[in-house]
Design an enzyme around this catalytic site. Structure first.
Site, PDB file in Angstrom:
ATOM      1  N   ASN A  16       8.947   1.776  12.063  1.00  0.00           N
ATOM      2  CA  ASN A  16       8.097   2.702  12.836  1.00  0.00           C
ATOM      3  C   ASN A  16       7.015   3.312  11.952  1.00  0.00           C
ATOM      4  OD1 ASN A  16       8.814   3.202  15.779  1.00  0.00           O
ATOM      5  ND2 ASN A  16      10.840   3.146  14.819  1.00  0.00           N
ATOM      6  N   ARG A  64      21.582  21.962   1.486  1.00  0.00           N
ATOM      7  CA  ARG A  64      20.602  21.430   2.442  1.00  0.00           C
ATOM      8  C   ARG A  64      19.290  22.194   2.343  1.00  0.00           C
ATOM      9  NH1 ARG A  64      21.968  17.983   6.850  1.00  0.00           N
ATOM     10  NH2 ARG A  64      24.175  17.545   6.728  1.00  0.00           N
ATOM     11  N   LEU A  92      17.937  18.207  10.219  1.00  0.00           N
ATOM     12  CA  LEU A  92      17.214  19.304   9.577  1.00  0.00           C
ATOM     13  C   LEU A  92      17.787  20.644  10.022  1.00  0.00           C
ATOM     14  CD1 LEU A  92      13.618  17.855   9.928  1.00  0.00           C
ATOM     15  CD2 LEU A  92      15.006  17.966   7.846  1.00  0.00           C
ATOM     16  N   HIS A 108      13.240   8.765  19.268  1.00  0.00           N
ATOM     17  CA  HIS A 108      14.665   8.542  19.513  1.00  0.00           C
ATOM     18  C   HIS A 108      14.825   7.346  20.452  1.00  0.00           C
ATOM     19  CE1 HIS A 108      18.876   9.543  19.863  1.00  0.00           C
ATOM     20  NE2 HIS A 108      18.764   9.384  21.167  1.00  0.00           N
ATOM     21  N   GLU A 173       9.059   1.033  20.696  1.00  0.00           N
ATOM     22  CA  GLU A 173       8.854   2.192  19.811  1.00  0.00           C
ATOM     23  C   GLU A 173       7.559   2.040  19.023  1.00  0.00           C
ATOM     24  OE1 GLU A 173      12.235   3.307  17.337  1.00  0.00           O
ATOM     25  OE2 GLU A 173      13.631   2.515  18.807  1.00  0.00           O
TER      26      GLU A 173
HETATM   27  C1  GRF Z   1      14.536   3.580  15.224  1.00  0.00           C
HETATM   28  O1  GRF Z   1      15.275   2.936  16.216  1.00  0.00           O
HETATM   29  C2  GRF Z   1      14.308   5.017  15.606  1.00  0.00           C
HETATM   30  O2  GRF Z   1      14.174   5.215  16.977  1.00  0.00           O
HETATM   31  C3  GRF Z   1      15.557   5.689  15.137  1.00  0.00           C
HETATM   32  O3  GRF Z   1      15.888   5.034  13.927  1.00  0.00           O
HETATM   33  C4  GRF Z   1      15.330   3.716  13.929  1.00  0.00           C
HETATM   34  C5  GRF Z   1      14.458   3.610  12.709  1.00  0.00           C
HETATM   35  O4  GRF Z   1      13.984   2.322  12.482  1.00  0.00           O
HETATM   36  N1  GRF Z   1      15.350   7.113  15.036  1.00  0.00           N
HETATM   37  P1  GRF Z   1      12.807   2.073  11.445  1.00  0.00           P
HETATM   38  O5  GRF Z   1      13.270   2.628  10.094  1.00  0.00           O
HETATM   39  O6  GRF Z   1      11.594   2.763  11.942  1.00  0.00           O
HETATM   40  O7  GRF Z   1      12.642   0.597  11.371  1.00  0.00           O
END
Ligand code: GRF
Length: 195
Positions: A16, A64, A92, A108, A173
């Site tokens: 992503n 944390r 977080l 998500h 995504e």
């Molecule tokens: C994705 O499916 C995202 O929605 C979730 O974790 C995954 C991350 O994948 N929060 P990448 O590291 O972006 O390939």
């Protein structure tokens, strides 16, 4: 318009993150990538794209909050105005969420409010849902809640497994996230101009 200086937080492969950089949107510019895991594949992928990439290992901090203070300092030192979580595997605390309120976005892999948390694809299959997808949302203290900025959906096909579904959702995504983040960055820029 001046692009909003944006950081991406990752923990792993960073597909992503790569999509957010490669989309070359004019509303945001990715100026920094941080991983809490020094071995995250995404760090090299960011550098290969000419983006500064740092590891801030959560394991080297006593608490944390100490880890989050280090994140916060790195972000502020580079004048970051918007932070996108992309496969960032640390929950977080209200400390960082509070300091970045309205400037912290996550993706998500489910149609929130359905299936916050993990195993989203398996849960959609177990529930025999007809549709599934992904959500871009603002981060608030409660995990996978917060205002929804964008969603993309697809039909679940006969024979889908959690793996086939995850792969198709991941493709969604990669187009949803740059689009939703750019829309939100435009909104922030607009709000700042009004002030
Ligand atoms: C994705 O499916 C995202 O929605 C979730 O974790 C995954 C991350 O994948 N929060 P990448 O590291 O972006 O390939």
């Amino acid at each position: 318009m001046t692009p909003i200086r944006t950081a991406i937080l990752i923990s792993g492969r960073g597909s992503n993150m790569a999509a957010l950089i490669d989309a070359r949107q004019d509303a945001y510019r990715v100026a920094l990538v941080i991983s809490n895991r020094p071995d995250a594949e995404g760090l090299e992928a960011a550098r290969a794209r000419g983006v500064e990439a740092l590891a801030i290992d959560h394991k080297s901090f006593a608490s944390r909050e100490a880890f989050e203070r280090a994140l916060d300092e790195a972000l502020r030192a580079r004048d970051i105005k918007l932070v996108a979580l992309a496969g960032f595997m640390r929950v977080l605390t209200p400390y960082l969420v509070g300091r970045w309120q309205g400037r912290l976005v996550n993706i998500h892999p489910s149609l929130l409010p359905k299936y916050p948390g993990t195993r989203t694809h398996a849960r959609a299959l177990e529930a025999r849902d007809a549709e599934h997808g992904c959500t871009v949302h603002l981060v608030v203290d409660e995990v996978d809640s917060g205002q929804i900025l964008g969603q993309a959906r697809l039909s679940i096909l006969p024979g889908d497994t959690a793996e086939t579904l995850a792969a198709r959702v991941l493709e969604l995504e990669h187009t949803l996230y740059p689009h939703s983040l750019a829309n939100y960055a435009r909104k922030l820029a607009h709000m700042e101009n009004e002030r």
